[in-house]
Design an enzyme around this catalytic site. Structure first.
Site, PDB file in Angstrom:
ATOM      1  CB  SER A   9      -0.104  -0.171  -7.422  1.00  0.00           C
ATOM      2  OG  SER A   9       0.967   0.657  -7.791  1.00  0.00           O
ATOM      3  CG  HIS A  34       1.789  -0.308  -3.269  1.00  0.00           C
ATOM      4  ND1 HIS A  34       2.563  -0.867  -2.277  1.00  0.00           N
ATOM      5  CD2 HIS A  34       2.573  -0.295  -4.378  1.00  0.00           C
ATOM      6  CE1 HIS A  34       3.749  -1.184  -2.764  1.00  0.00           C
ATOM      7  NE2 HIS A  34       3.782  -0.843  -4.046  1.00  0.00           N
ATOM      8  CG  ASP A  36       4.746   1.457  -6.849  1.00  0.00           C
ATOM      9  OD1 ASP A  36       5.335   0.717  -6.053  1.00  0.00           O
ATOM     10  OD2 ASP A  36       3.688   1.149  -7.433  1.00  0.00           O
ATOM     11  CG  MET A  38       9.434   3.784  -9.527  1.00  0.00           C
ATOM     12  SD  MET A  38       8.850   3.134 -11.098  1.00  0.00           S
ATOM     13  CE  MET A  38       7.600   1.986 -10.529  1.00  0.00           C
ATOM     14  CG  HIS A  67       7.605  -0.306  -3.319  1.00  0.00           C
ATOM     15  ND1 HIS A  67       7.196  -1.058  -4.405  1.00  0.00           N
ATOM     16  CD2 HIS A  67       8.898  -0.660  -3.078  1.00  0.00           C
ATOM     17  CE1 HIS A  67       8.202  -1.833  -4.800  1.00  0.00           C
ATOM     18  NE2 HIS A  67       9.241  -1.602  -4.018  1.00  0.00           N
ATOM     19  CG  MET A  69      10.987   0.424  -6.380  1.00  0.00           C
ATOM     20  SD  MET A  69       9.655   0.156  -7.542  1.00  0.00           S
ATOM     21  CE  MET A  69       8.391   1.140  -6.750  1.00  0.00           C
ATOM     22  CG  MET A 138      10.006  -6.179  -5.620  1.00  0.00           C
ATOM     23  SD  MET A 138       8.557  -5.097  -5.553  1.00  0.00           S
ATOM     24  CE  MET A 138       8.117  -4.932  -7.279  1.00  0.00           C
ATOM     25  N   GLY A 143       9.915  -1.369 -11.331  1.00  0.00           N
ATOM     26  CA  GLY A 143      10.129  -0.286 -12.291  1.00  0.00           C
ATOM     27  C   GLY A 143       8.900   0.024 -13.121  1.00  0.00           C
ATOM     28  CG  PHE A 144       8.467  -0.498 -16.239  1.00  0.00           C
ATOM     29  CD1 PHE A 144       8.334   0.740 -16.861  1.00  0.00           C
ATOM     30  CD2 PHE A 144       9.748  -1.045 -16.093  1.00  0.00           C
ATOM     31  CE1 PHE A 144       9.448   1.413 -17.351  1.00  0.00           C
ATOM     32  CE2 PHE A 144      10.867  -0.372 -16.579  1.00  0.00           C
ATOM     33  CZ  PHE A 144      10.716   0.859 -17.209  1.00  0.00           C
ATOM     34  N   GLY A 145       4.550  -0.994 -14.018  1.00  0.00           N
ATOM     35  CA  GLY A 145       3.324  -1.743 -13.785  1.00  0.00           C
ATOM     36  C   GLY A 145       3.050  -2.611 -15.011  1.00  0.00           C
ATOM     37  N   GLY A 146       2.073  -3.482 -14.888  1.00  0.00           N
ATOM     38  CA  GLY A 146       1.587  -4.239 -16.035  1.00  0.00           C
ATOM     39  C   GLY A 146       2.476  -5.379 -16.503  1.00  0.00           C
ATOM     40  CG  ASP A 176       4.547  -4.236  -5.626  1.00  0.00           C
ATOM     41  OD1 ASP A 176       3.634  -4.131  -6.459  1.00  0.00           O
ATOM     42  OD2 ASP A 176       5.323  -3.306  -5.331  1.00  0.00           O
ATOM     43  N   GLY A 177       3.287  -6.969  -7.812  1.00  0.00           N
ATOM     44  CA  GLY A 177       3.575  -7.142  -9.233  1.00  0.00           C
ATOM     45  C   GLY A 177       2.809  -8.289  -9.864  1.00  0.00           C
ATOM     46  N   GLY A 178       2.007  -7.966 -10.864  1.00  0.00           N
ATOM     47  CA  GLY A 178       1.314  -9.004 -11.619  1.00  0.00           C
ATOM     48  C   GLY A 178       0.223  -9.729 -10.852  1.00  0.00           C
ATOM     49  N   GLY A 198      -2.027  -3.128  -9.341  1.00  0.00           N
ATOM     50  CA  GLY A 198      -2.072  -1.873 -10.089  1.00  0.00           C
ATOM     51  C   GLY A 198      -2.943  -1.986 -11.318  1.00  0.00           C
ATOM     52  CB  SER A 199      -2.218  -2.911 -14.814  1.00  0.00           C
ATOM     53  OG  SER A 199      -1.317  -3.875 -14.406  1.00  0.00           O
TER      54      SER A 199
HETATM   55  C1  DX5 Z   1       6.412  -2.159  -9.766  1.00  0.00           C
HETATM   56  C2  DX5 Z   1       5.644  -1.522  -8.650  1.00  0.00           C
HETATM   57  C3  DX5 Z   1       4.302  -2.083  -8.462  1.00  0.00           C
HETATM   58  C4  DX5 Z   1       3.376  -1.866  -9.625  1.00  0.00           C
HETATM   59  C5  DX5 Z   1       2.470  -3.058  -9.688  1.00  0.00           C
HETATM   60  O1  DX5 Z   1       7.704  -1.710  -9.757  1.00  0.00           O
HETATM   61  O2  DX5 Z   1       6.342  -1.673  -7.437  1.00  0.00           O
HETATM   62  O3  DX5 Z   1       3.695  -1.608  -7.268  1.00  0.00           O
HETATM   63  O4  DX5 Z   1       2.616  -0.697  -9.542  1.00  0.00           O
HETATM   64  O5  DX5 Z   1       1.736  -2.979 -10.835  1.00  0.00           O
HETATM   65  P1  DX5 Z   1       0.968  -4.218 -11.460  1.00  0.00           P
HETATM   66  O6  DX5 Z   1      -0.050  -4.649 -10.467  1.00  0.00           O
HETATM   67  O7  DX5 Z   1       0.370  -3.635 -12.707  1.00  0.00           O
HETATM   68  O8  DX5 Z   1       1.991  -5.289 -11.743  1.00  0.00           O
HETATM   69 ZN    ZN Z   2       5.258  -1.236  -5.526  1.00  0.00          ZN
END
Ligand code: DX5
Ligand code: ZN
Length: 220
Positions: A9, A34, A36, A38, A67, A69, A138, A143-146, A176-178, A198-199
């Site tokens: 991501s 990927h 994002d 937003m 993606h 959002m 999801m 909304g946020f990474g990490g 997607d996420g974590g 992502g992170s």
């Molecule tokens: C969250 C995004 C994800 C995000 C994932 O809203 O849709 O794509 O970048 O980040 P990580 O892998 O850090 O959870």
């Molecule tokens: Zn995403």
């Protein structure tokens, strides 16, 4: 079995060194970019918009998985196609006429994706599953990474897989996420096809090595 895909991501990349990070993904074992988008309305955060996507697209040599959002995604379908998106994913919760939106995405030559928030039941997609190329489950609130991975995701994947199989659909399941090396293998075992990370990738010292590790865990 079809190879499982890894989609770093770009939200977690270093925006001051975007080209460097894109080249890193190009030369890694990653399969997709990927991206994002937003809007600060559908989710409580603003990421980046068209000019940044255009810059990414200029250098990216792999599938561009966008993606959205955002509210009213239909307004921007043509624009994302023109910007080189290969997959365009809209949120179930932001789409009043999802079937029409999916057809509009495909009419622009893109693969059509639907993302669902953690509280949205996968069964709601049953009547359109044949029209969906990709479901993005999801595994955090968008909304946020990490953020940390929500464990209920595993059972959602399994229920979605049943719907796909029962309907003879070819829909891919993206998570997607974590996503980390701790859950990658178990997610694939539960029938995930694409892992977004992502992170976990961008915070790593050895980023291509981390992508390789995820790819191997997913294809064990
Ligand atoms: C969250 C995004 C994800 C995000 C994932 O809203 O849709 O794509 O970048 O980040 P990580 O892998 O850090 O959870
Ligand atoms: Zn995403």
């Amino acid at each position: 079995m079809k190879p499982k895909l890894i989609a770093p991501s770009v939200l977690a990349a270093d925006f001051a060194n975007l080209q460097r990070d894109i080249e890193m993904i190009n030369s890694s074992e990653a399969d997709w970019f990927h991206i994002d988008i937003m809007d600060g309305v559908f989710v409580p955060n603003i990421s980046f918009g068209m000019p940044v996507l255009q810059a990414i697209q200029k250098h990216a040599k792999k599938t561009i998985d966008v993606h959205l959002m955002i509210v009213e995604p239909d307004r921007y379908i043509k624009e994302f196609a023109a910007l080189g998106a290969n997959n365009l994913t809209v949120h179930y919760e932001a789409s009043t006429h999802l079937h029409r939106t999916l057809q509009a995405i495909k009419a622009e030559g893109m693969k059509a994706g639907v993302a669902i928030n953690p509280h949205t039941r996968v069964n709601l997609l049953e009547d359109v599953i044949k029209d969906i190329d990709l479901v993005c489950i999801m595994s955090v609130n968008p909304g946020f990474g990490g953020q940390s991975f929500i464990e209920n995701t595993y059972s959602k994947i399994q229920r979605l897989k049943e719907i796909i199989v029962n309907n003879n659909a070819t829909t891919l399941i993206e998570i997607d996420g974590g996503v980390t090396s701790e859950n990658a293998a178990q997610l694939v075992k539960a029938y995930a096809d694409v892992l977004v990370a992502g992170s976990f990738v961008f915070k790593a010292e050895d980023q291509p090595g981390t992508i390789k590790e995820l790819k191997e865990l997913a294809n064990k």
